[in-house]
Write a protein that holds these residues in place. Structure first.
Motif, PDB file in Angstrom:
ATOM      1  N   TYR A  12       0.974  -1.135  -0.113  1.00 53.97           N
ATOM      2  CA  TYR A  12       0.228   0.358  -0.156  1.00 53.97           C
ATOM      3  C   TYR A  12       1.022   0.495   0.286  1.00 53.97           C
ATOM      4  CZ  TYR A  12      -3.668  -3.101   1.798  1.00 53.97           C
ATOM      5  OH  TYR A  12      -4.402  -4.115   1.699  1.00 53.97           O
ATOM      6  N   ILE A  13       0.175   1.996  -0.588  1.00 52.56           N
ATOM      7  CA  ILE A  13       1.015   3.473  -0.558  1.00 52.56           C
ATOM      8  C   ILE A  13       0.257   4.572  -0.241  1.00 52.56           C
ATOM      9  CG2 ILE A  13       2.247   5.157  -1.812  1.00 52.56           C
ATOM     10  CD1 ILE A  13       2.820   2.855  -3.928  1.00 52.56           C
ATOM     11  N   THR A  14       0.832   5.500   0.889  1.00 50.29           N
ATOM     12  CA  THR A  14      -0.271   6.286   1.523  1.00 50.29           C
ATOM     13  C   THR A  14       0.126   7.671   0.504  1.00 50.29           C
ATOM     14  OG1 THR A  14       1.626   7.391   3.337  1.00 50.29           O
ATOM     15  CG2 THR A  14      -0.714   5.635   3.281  1.00 50.29           C
ATOM     16  N   LEU A  15      -0.853   8.942   0.274  1.00 48.01           N
ATOM     17  CA  LEU A  15      -0.444  10.046   0.035  1.00 48.01           C
ATOM     18  C   LEU A  15      -1.312  10.963   0.445  1.00 48.01           C
ATOM     19  CD1 LEU A  15      -3.173  10.367  -3.134  1.00 48.01           C
ATOM     20  CD2 LEU A  15      -1.801   7.900  -3.037  1.00 48.01           C
ATOM     21  N   CYS A  16      -1.359  12.369  -0.432  1.00 45.29           N
ATOM     22  CA  CYS A  16      -1.945  12.882   0.381  1.00 45.29           C
ATOM     23  C   CYS A  16      -2.395  14.163  -0.975  1.00 45.29           C
ATOM     24  CB  CYS A  16      -0.957  14.339   1.067  1.00 45.29           C
ATOM     25  SG  CYS A  16      -1.892  15.548   1.643  1.00 45.29           S
ATOM     26  N   ARG A  17      -3.817  14.572  -1.037  1.00 43.09           N
ATOM     27  CA  ARG A  17      -4.023  15.246  -1.936  1.00 43.09           C
ATOM     28  C   ARG A  17      -5.642  16.369  -1.706  1.00 43.09           C
ATOM     29  NH1 ARG A  17      -6.177  10.164  -6.283  1.00 43.09           N
ATOM     30  NH2 ARG A  17      -4.370   9.579  -6.944  1.00 43.09           N
TER      31      ARG A  17
ATOM     32  N   ASN B 203      -5.457  16.383   2.300  1.00 43.37           N
ATOM     33  CA  ASN B 203      -6.692  15.276   2.924  1.00 43.37           C
ATOM     34  C   ASN B 203      -5.604  13.875   2.434  1.00 43.37           C
ATOM     35  OD1 ASN B 203      -8.896  16.606   3.171  1.00 43.37           O
ATOM     36  ND2 ASN B 203      -8.917  16.496   1.111  1.00 43.37           N
ATOM     37  N   LEU B 204      -5.078  12.834   3.470  1.00 46.14           N
ATOM     38  CA  LEU B 204      -4.894  11.850   3.234  1.00 46.14           C
ATOM     39  C   LEU B 204      -5.871  10.571   2.662  1.00 46.14           C
ATOM     40  CD1 LEU B 204      -1.945  10.673   4.588  1.00 46.14           C
ATOM     41  CD2 LEU B 204      -3.300  10.028   6.500  1.00 46.14           C
ATOM     42  N   TYR B 205      -4.865   9.800   2.267  1.00 49.46           N
ATOM     43  CA  TYR B 205      -5.220   9.233   0.884  1.00 49.46           C
ATOM     44  C   TYR B 205      -4.415   7.415   1.526  1.00 49.46           C
ATOM     45  CZ  TYR B 205      -8.599  12.055  -1.714  1.00 49.46           C
ATOM     46  OH  TYR B 205      -9.310  12.667  -2.173  1.00 49.46           O
ATOM     47  N   ILE B 206      -5.282   5.921   0.919  1.00 44.31           N
ATOM     48  CA  ILE B 206      -4.552   5.249   1.020  1.00 44.31           C
ATOM     49  C   ILE B 206      -4.596   4.279  -0.208  1.00 44.31           C
ATOM     50  CG2 ILE B 206      -5.796   3.493   2.838  1.00 44.31           C
ATOM     51  CD1 ILE B 206      -2.861   2.552   3.382  1.00 44.31           C
ATOM     52  N   GLU B 207      -3.328   3.405  -1.127  1.00 39.10           N
ATOM     53  CA  GLU B 207      -4.220   2.798  -2.477  1.00 39.10           C
ATOM     54  C   GLU B 207      -3.418   1.550  -2.231  1.00 39.10           C
ATOM     55  OE1 GLU B 207      -4.873   4.188  -6.639  1.00 39.10           O
ATOM     56  OE2 GLU B 207      -2.892   4.360  -6.159  1.00 39.10           O
TER      57      GLU B 207
ATOM     58  N   PRO C  56      -0.838   0.829  -9.610  1.00 46.52           N
ATOM     59  CA  PRO C  56      -2.106   1.379  -8.438  1.00 46.52           C
ATOM     60  C   PRO C  56      -3.569   0.366  -8.454  1.00 46.52           C
ATOM     61  CG  PRO C  56      -0.573   3.797  -9.470  1.00 46.52           C
ATOM     62  CD  PRO C  56      -0.539   2.167 -10.715  1.00 46.52           C
ATOM     63  N   LYS C  57      -3.906   0.521  -7.523  1.00 41.61           N
ATOM     64  CA  LYS C  57      -5.011  -0.194  -7.900  1.00 41.61           C
ATOM     65  C   LYS C  57      -6.683   0.580  -7.516  1.00 41.61           C
ATOM     66  CE  LYS C  57      -3.798  -5.556  -7.172  1.00 41.61           C
ATOM     67  NZ  LYS C  57      -3.915  -6.588  -5.877  1.00 41.61           N
ATOM     68  N   SER C  58      -6.418   0.925  -8.881  1.00 36.62           N
ATOM     69  CA  SER C  58      -7.209   2.697  -9.229  1.00 36.62           C
ATOM     70  C   SER C  58      -8.966   2.195  -7.621  1.00 36.62           C
ATOM     71  CB  SER C  58      -7.581   2.903 -10.153  1.00 36.62           C
ATOM     72  OG  SER C  58      -8.609   1.770 -11.187  1.00 36.62           O
ATOM     73  N   GLU C  59      -9.022   1.232  -7.728  1.00 39.28           N
ATOM     74  CA  GLU C  59     -10.189   0.953  -6.996  1.00 39.28           C
ATOM     75  C   GLU C  59     -10.382   1.159  -5.607  1.00 39.28           C
ATOM     76  OE1 GLU C  59      -8.311  -3.005  -8.471  1.00 39.28           O
ATOM     77  OE2 GLU C  59      -8.861  -1.688  -9.282  1.00 39.28           O
ATOM     78  N   THR C  60      -8.810   0.555  -5.288  1.00 36.14           N
ATOM     79  CA  THR C  60      -8.678   0.646  -4.171  1.00 36.14           C
ATOM     80  C   THR C  60      -8.488   2.244  -3.301  1.00 36.14           C
ATOM     81  OG1 THR C  60      -6.903   0.212  -4.268  1.00 36.14           O
ATOM     82  CG2 THR C  60      -7.576  -1.946  -4.059  1.00 36.14           C
ATOM     83  N   LEU C  61      -8.148   2.866  -4.275  1.00 35.34           N
ATOM     84  CA  LEU C  61      -8.223   4.685  -3.856  1.00 35.34           C
ATOM     85  C   LEU C  61      -9.001   5.258  -2.369  1.00 35.34           C
ATOM     86  CD1 LEU C  61      -5.691   6.861  -3.824  1.00 35.34           C
ATOM     87  CD2 LEU C  61      -7.313   7.889  -5.460  1.00 35.34           C
ATOM     88  N   THR C  62      -8.366   4.772  -1.125  1.00 34.44           N
ATOM     89  CA  THR C  62      -9.223   5.275  -0.161  1.00 34.44           C
ATOM     90  C   THR C  62      -8.850   6.563   0.466  1.00 34.44           C
ATOM     91  OG1 THR C  62      -9.949   3.241  -0.293  1.00 34.44           O
ATOM     92  CG2 THR C  62     -10.895   4.403   1.881  1.00 34.44           C
ATOM     93  N   MET C  63      -9.971   8.232   0.945  1.00 33.13           N
ATOM     94  CA  MET C  63      -9.232   9.012   1.844  1.00 33.13           C
ATOM     95  C   MET C  63      -9.734   8.310   2.985  1.00 33.13           C
ATOM     96  SD  MET C  63     -11.469  12.352   2.330  1.00 33.13           S
ATOM     97  CE  MET C  63     -11.286  13.244   0.626  1.00 33.13           C
ATOM     98  N   ILE C  64      -9.136   8.192   3.417  1.00 32.02           N
ATOM     99  CA  ILE C  64      -9.011   7.820   5.316  1.00 32.02           C
ATOM    100  C   ILE C  64      -8.557   9.051   6.129  1.00 32.02           C
ATOM    101  CG2 ILE C  64      -7.971   5.650   4.502  1.00 32.02           C
ATOM    102  CD1 ILE C  64      -5.251   6.472   5.747  1.00 32.02           C
TER     103      ILE C  64
END
Length: 281
Positions: free
Chosen positions: A102-107, A113-117, A128-136
């Motif tokens: 998994y990779i965390t990132l900020c958009r 806001n913090l996301y993980i994918e 990247p598995k785009s269907e898993t991208l989630t704002m956490i």
């Protein structure tokens, strides 16, 4: 320095460090206006992957996440592949017990806001598995909104007793900054912020502590928080790197263990545990 961008130092005790050279260098054909920062390295299936953010002030003020690869943690890392074609920063990797990556990132949307994918990592390619991208996590608390915007960034997952602890930096790094965490039973969330955040805060003699990673002691029996702090009270740069102990303590109310930090410290601390014991510094 010149065409050299990321350097590495090594240590066997987390106290004495030796410079090991530059691991990533400018490539011919790249604009001289590129900026690079936030390097993170992880190992997976025979290769080391360097994640970093970069932007070009000639054409675009927005950052992108990239990666490069090497057969050694000391480099040289080669390549410059974009992760997503969207303005984002961060890029912290996490390899779970089942081997999933998994990779965390900020958009950015009314704050950072913090996301993980989840990503697939194979033969030097990160997909990247785009269907898993989630704002956490997104800014909701006073300590995340401190006068220079709304900030949740630098997500670093660690796993303990079946829970995922997401460490993150709230507020602007140019002000008091800090370190907080949230907990979930699932790597993709939902996450619940710790009631008594932030767990790392400034004091009268030390400002701007935050944006942390976690490292074990040489013998693996202790955990340490490695983070930035301001150069001095009232002066942000050049920021300094600090190391303080963290530990988990039992929640008397029966919830997940509580993550605590023995810092920020500004006095000598006991040495990290190793074969030589826990001698004072």
């Amino acid at each position: 320095v010149g065409n050299k961008m990321f350097a590495v130092s090594t240590s066997t005790d987390l106290v004495h460090w030796k410079e090991a050279g530059w691991v990533y260098e400018w490539q011919s054909g790249w604009s001289s206006k590129y900026h690079f920062d936030s390097p993170n390295v992880f190992y997976y299936d025979g290769l080391f992957y360097l994640l970093f953010q970069s932007w070009n002030n000639d054409t675009d003020q927005s950052a992108r996440l990239y990666y490069a690869t090497s057969s050694s943690p000391l480099g040289p890392f080669t390549g410059r592949t974009m992760l997503h074609d969207v303005h984002e920063i961060g890029g912290h990797p996490f390899v779970d017990d089942d081997g999933r990556v998994y990779i965390t990132l900020c958009r950015f949307d009314f704050g950072s806001n913090l996301y993980i994918e989840e990503v697939e990592v194979k033969n030097g390619v990160i997909t990247p598995k785009s269907e898993t991208l989630t704002m956490i996590l997104y800014p909701t608390e006073d300590y995340e909104v401190n006068g220079r915007g709304r900030t949740c960034e630098g997500g670093v997952p660690i796993k303990h007793n079946g829970y995922y602890y997401m460490l993150y930096a709230p507020g602007s790094y140019k002000l008091h900054y800090g370190e907080a965490y949230a907990v979930s039973k699932n790597i993709l969330g939902p996450y619940e912020k710790y009631e008594y955040n932030p767990i790392l805060v400034y004091n009268a003699g030390l400002d701007g502590p935050g944006d942390a990673i976690v490292l074990p002691s040489p013998d693996g029996s202790e955990l340490f928080l490695v983070y930035h702090r301001h150069n001095a009270v009232g002066t942000v740069s050049p920021r300094m790197t600090c190391i303080d102990r963290i530990k988990f303590v039992e929640d008397p109310n029966g919830g997940p263990d509580i993550l605590t930090v023995a810092g920020p410290s500004s006095t000598p601390q006991p040495l990290p545990s190793s074969d030589g014991g826990n001698a004072p510094a």
